[in-house]
Design a protein around this motif. Structure first.
Motif, PDB file in Angstrom:
ATOM      1  N   UNK A   1       0.647  -1.565   0.321  1.00 52.19           N
ATOM      2  CA  UNK A   1       0.296  -0.254  -0.097  1.00 52.19           C
ATOM      3  C   UNK A   1       0.736   0.904  -0.148  1.00 52.19           C
ATOM      4  N   UNK A   2       2.234   1.373   0.727  1.00 53.03           N
ATOM      5  CA  UNK A   2       2.817   2.846   0.684  1.00 53.03           C
ATOM      6  C   UNK A   2       3.420   2.490  -0.755  1.00 53.03           C
ATOM      7  N   UNK A   3       3.514   1.369  -1.591  1.00 49.70           N
ATOM      8  CA  UNK A   3       3.957   1.784  -3.174  1.00 49.70           C
ATOM      9  C   UNK A   3       3.018   3.078  -3.781  1.00 49.70           C
ATOM     10  N   UNK A   4       1.410   2.747  -3.699  1.00 48.47           N
ATOM     11  CA  UNK A   4       0.961   3.809  -3.651  1.00 48.47           C
ATOM     12  C   UNK A   4       0.988   5.380  -3.985  1.00 48.47           C
ATOM     13  N   UNK A   5       1.739   5.161  -2.614  1.00 48.27           N
ATOM     14  CA  UNK A   5       1.568   6.874  -1.916  1.00 48.27           C
ATOM     15  C   UNK A   5       2.946   7.514  -2.535  1.00 48.27           C
ATOM     16  N   UNK A   6       4.064   6.297  -2.396  1.00 45.88           N
ATOM     17  CA  UNK A   6       5.532   7.402  -1.803  1.00 45.88           C
ATOM     18  C   UNK A   6       6.344   6.170  -2.915  1.00 45.88           C
ATOM     19  N   UNK A   7       7.101   6.099  -3.099  1.00 47.44           N
ATOM     20  CA  UNK A   7       8.095   5.304  -4.893  1.00 47.44           C
ATOM     21  C   UNK A   7       7.279   5.734  -5.717  1.00 47.44           C
TER      22      UNK A   7
ATOM     23  N   UNK B   1       4.471   4.833  -7.094  1.00 47.98           N
ATOM     24  CA  UNK B   1       3.201   5.571  -7.276  1.00 47.98           C
ATOM     25  C   UNK B   1       2.948   4.531  -8.271  1.00 47.98           C
ATOM     26  N   UNK B   2       3.044   3.379  -7.932  1.00 50.34           N
ATOM     27  CA  UNK B   2       2.394   2.012  -9.194  1.00 50.34           C
ATOM     28  C   UNK B   2       0.458   1.847  -8.450  1.00 50.34           C
ATOM     29  N   UNK B   3      -0.318   1.831  -9.387  1.00 47.23           N
ATOM     30  CA  UNK B   3      -1.574   1.173  -8.721  1.00 47.23           C
ATOM     31  C   UNK B   3      -1.410  -0.155  -8.059  1.00 47.23           C
ATOM     32  N   UNK B   4      -0.579  -0.762  -8.635  1.00 50.75           N
ATOM     33  CA  UNK B   4       0.195  -2.062  -8.723  1.00 50.75           C
ATOM     34  C   UNK B   4      -0.178  -2.323  -6.950  1.00 50.75           C
ATOM     35  N   UNK B   5      -0.182  -1.321  -5.823  1.00 53.94           N
ATOM     36  CA  UNK B   5      -0.321  -1.310  -4.763  1.00 53.94           C
ATOM     37  C   UNK B   5      -1.566  -0.624  -4.292  1.00 53.94           C
ATOM     38  N   UNK B   6      -2.166  -1.207  -4.759  1.00 51.16           N
ATOM     39  CA  UNK B   6      -3.476  -1.559  -3.991  1.00 51.16           C
ATOM     40  C   UNK B   6      -4.344  -3.331  -3.385  1.00 51.16           C
TER      41      UNK B   6
END
Length: 62
Positions: free
Chosen positions: A21-27, A29-34
């Motif tokens: 989930x942090x990948x969605x907001x930081x880094x 910013x890929x939607x795969x983090x969902x």
């Protein structure tokens, strides 16, 4: 719903879920983090549908 996940399994899933989930907001910013919602939800509930289908239990039985 019965609990079929042990504490170590739940902790690992919660950490993986939060990281994804942090990948969605930081880094990147890929939607795969969902996808991180799935392991986080199963960690909070303590039941994994895939474990139920396969007959796997990682929790200690009484």
């Amino acid at each position: 719903m019965t609990v079929n996940m042990g504490s170590a399994d739940r902790i690992i899933r919660a950490i993986v879920g939060v990281v994804l989930l942090a990948l969605v907001f930081v880094g990147p910013q890929t939607p795969w983090g969902w996808i991180g919602i799935v392991p986080l939800a199963t960690a909070l509930v303590g039941n994994c549908p895939a474990y139920s289908l396969l007959g796997i239990k990682t929790c200690k039985t009484k």
